[in-house]
Design an enzyme around this catalytic site. Structure first.
Site: not given
Lengths: 437, 437
Positions: A137, A139, A144, A153, A369
């Site tokens: 997966d 990113y 997102h 953070r 996402t």
């Protein structure tokens, strides 16, 4: 990269008339799945969608109508998974696409022969399209990554590596299921911020993630490096992907080695794989803001700059138990587009193989996402509820901060633009059952 | 949990006389592998080691000497992977172990029949023992976690979750190979601390990790939770595992989602799987310092407290190109023991399945680097070289901070104690080839 050709011609129509109006599956699409007829004692095998029908590729292979590479591909599709077909690579699969396109066109001389291989989609059960050896997966939505980063953070939402390498992690393949999946709310260890010790129980912050799934086509051997110019030779096609996430489990477990049980309880794919060739009309420029670092040479090519992205509209809906009980329509949660991705499919697979990692046909690469730049384009409840602080109002008066038992999430994807035929991905739906403890 | 029984009796000897003195594979061990005869056009199949021989389980199955569960297991071993055998579970595999133990004992009436199924280990090629659907790597040595944590976070080496949950992450199964593996030095993106931008090139900080690998036995379905009392029903056995690591790639890529390309280029397992039953005499107490949090109830049981650990001696050696060229012995880098693990195998599999994640037979759980409490027990060069600052001196005058091309790493494991027969795991060896770019 696969270019626009006669199979994409907007003037093409099919003798399968349901394909010609308002269908996700016009003759310009021709996505693949694994299916069997409902309630029949028979093997799963490859199929291609056309309108509201599916071409039974096992039955078609037996008719011996095609020849050469198209027939080779057809025979590979006569298996319980599409892995062998995927592994044949772009050229062979393109030959099958052309042969199917010709055979399904209005006035094709093959109409009556092909018609004997059609099964109504209403009568079929769809299976896992392939054996997923490894699932990764990524990113890739910077929106997102920034939104999630702010929650964990606040002062430093985007880490320094984000704009240089496609961030990704290995996922769990044993719990990937096809649309229709129902799964029990995961149980796990969590620690509330004000608690002195963690506790074990059902997840309280269950979420979905609106993603695309990319399937690896032709395999590479361990030690092979993938050149970005050749990267799409190793991509078969795209599905919609829901990467279910347990946010409370994730928050407690994820440091320092990343998400683990927060993700491995379930992931759901749409059953139809839209090929990279079908997506040729929907390629987009890949551009970075000038202020951002440009990709290092091994992740950059002129072709990738000009056509690396994919313009795929995504939408996400919820259907709660109350909606089902009261015969209410599902409610839209958000919409987005895969073109927002900060990295292209070619960059993802090039990066993945850059250390010599073997990529096997059927391996799944999740996009991460796909949130867009605005609130309405957020791809998860964590973002829509602003970190769980602001519940989302549903049209029937219900509210959702995170998912409740009985909720179904429905995701859809399609491509449309002037001068090209709209193609769709169908949908992926899955439902949350109560926890088992 | 499998208890000590007649198959562990120290008085047992075998008519395969090489098993009776100074062998990793006495009759009390009986580990499984997948093998074929070297240079023969024949299928891989299951085998059991005895002394310097292997019992060909496919040949044995045909003789129809066993009955009931033992014969069921034998037939399952007549495949190119051990997955079906593993999935049969503890009771059935225990029946096969007992039947083999009886048949291989001195004075067994089956001696001449079984002898016809033996192949000399010198004449075989060992294959991957099973299809590894998913591979998970844990982080169970608190000494390793603290040492690594100090390098990345000097003020906060051990994160707050470490003592509460077994930290783990999903790994890549496509590049796991069996002993004898040779792999090209990985290439990747790294960023030197003093550089303004990252660059792409061969890894400069290539390392090994001394681990144990646990193989899942009987599968669970998605949604099944594993009770800690039953956890070892789902464990088949143990191998030695080298989790190769590219430290410079890891440092740049690992936040926020964990290790990815720093690990996925290669991992190597030893070919022989020592069953959990063979390890019964070497179970150890599982105790936590009183000051540490005790495991939550779902990760705790009296049985786990009393016998949860495994006392397995580990050792790690290097053989450089210069050593091979000069006919020098390989050099020992470190020794350690699996009993130092902060979490037991039962806790790892219980935790892994606690969210409903399906565990499939043949899935691999890495223990994480098994560093012990002292410097001599460090399980990686990163630790031995103190973060790459202090090269390790080799007996031939060479030094190593990280691995160089041509280096082979050899790992061995064995169990011994008073009142039990020493059993060994054989070894795992793999070699670094130059980078491809």
């Amino acid at each position: 990269m696969l270019m626009i050709n006669e199979t994409h011609n907007v003037k093409l129509s099919s003798w399968v008339t349901s394909a010609n109006t308002d269908s996700d599956f016009p003759i310009q699409n021709l996505p693949f799945a694994i299916f069997k007829r409902k309630g029949q004692e028979e093997a799963f095998r490859g199929g291609v969608a056309i309108g509201d029908q599916v071409v039974d590729l096992a039955a078609l292979a037996k008719l011996d109508l095609f020849s050469g590479k198209a027939q080779t591909a057809l025979e590979a599709a006569n298996q319980t998974t599409l892995n062998a077909l995927m592994d044949l690579g772009v050229e062979t699969n393109s030959a099958l696409r052309l042969a199917l396109s010709e055979a399904l066109r209005t006035d094709s001389p093959l109409q009556s022969a092909i018609a004997s291989t059609l099964v109504a989609q209403a009568d079929i059960e769809l299976g896992m399209p392939c054996q997923i050896g490894d699932y990764t997966d990524f990113y890739t939505s910077i929106y997102h990554a920034t939104a999630i980063g702010k929650l964990f953070r606040p002062d430093n939402p985007l880490l320094p590596n984000y704009k240089w390498i496609p961030i990704g992690y290995h996922g769990r393949s044993s719990t990937i299921g096809v649309s229709g999946q129902k799964f029990h709310r995961p149980v796990g260890q969590t620690k509330a911020p004000d608690a002195s010790e963690p506790s074990f129980g059902p997840c309280k912050r269950l979420d979905y993630e609106l993603e695309m799934g990319l399937f690896v086509g032709k395999s590479t051997e361990m030690g092979d490096l993938i050149n970005i110019e050749d990267a799409e030779q190793h991509l078969f096609g795209v599905c919609i992907f829901n990467d279910w996430s347990a946010r409370d489990i994730q928050a407690w477990e994820y440091q320092p080695l990343g998400p683990f049980l927060a993700k491995s309880f379930a992931s759901t794919i749409s059953p139809w794989i839209v090929t990279m060739e079908a997506l040729a009309p929907y390629r987009t420029k890949f551009t970075r803001p000038e202020a951002d670092p440009q990709p290092l040479p091994h992740l950059s090519s002129e072709q990738n700059n000009q056509h690396g992205g994919l313009d795929i509209d995504l939408s996400c809906f919820i259907q709660t138990q109350a909606m089902r009980d009261n015969n209410q329509q599902m409610a839209q949660l958000s919409k987005s587009n895969f073109k927002y991705s900060y990295w292209t499919p070619a960059q993802l697979i090039t990066h993945h193989g850059s250390n010599g990692c073997a990529m096997r046909s059927g391996d799944l690469l999740g996009s991460g996402t796909q949130s867009g730049p605005t609130y309405e384009e957020a791809g998860s409840l964590l973002e829509l509820s602003k970190g769980g602080k602001t519940p989302v109002d549903l049209p029937n008066g219900e509210k959702r901060t995170f998912l409740e038992d009985g909720d179904s999430i429905i995701m859809r994807a399609s491509c449309s633009k002037d001068g090209a035929t709209r193609i769709g991905f169908g949908e992926v739906v899955a439902t949350v059952l109560p926890a088992k403890v």
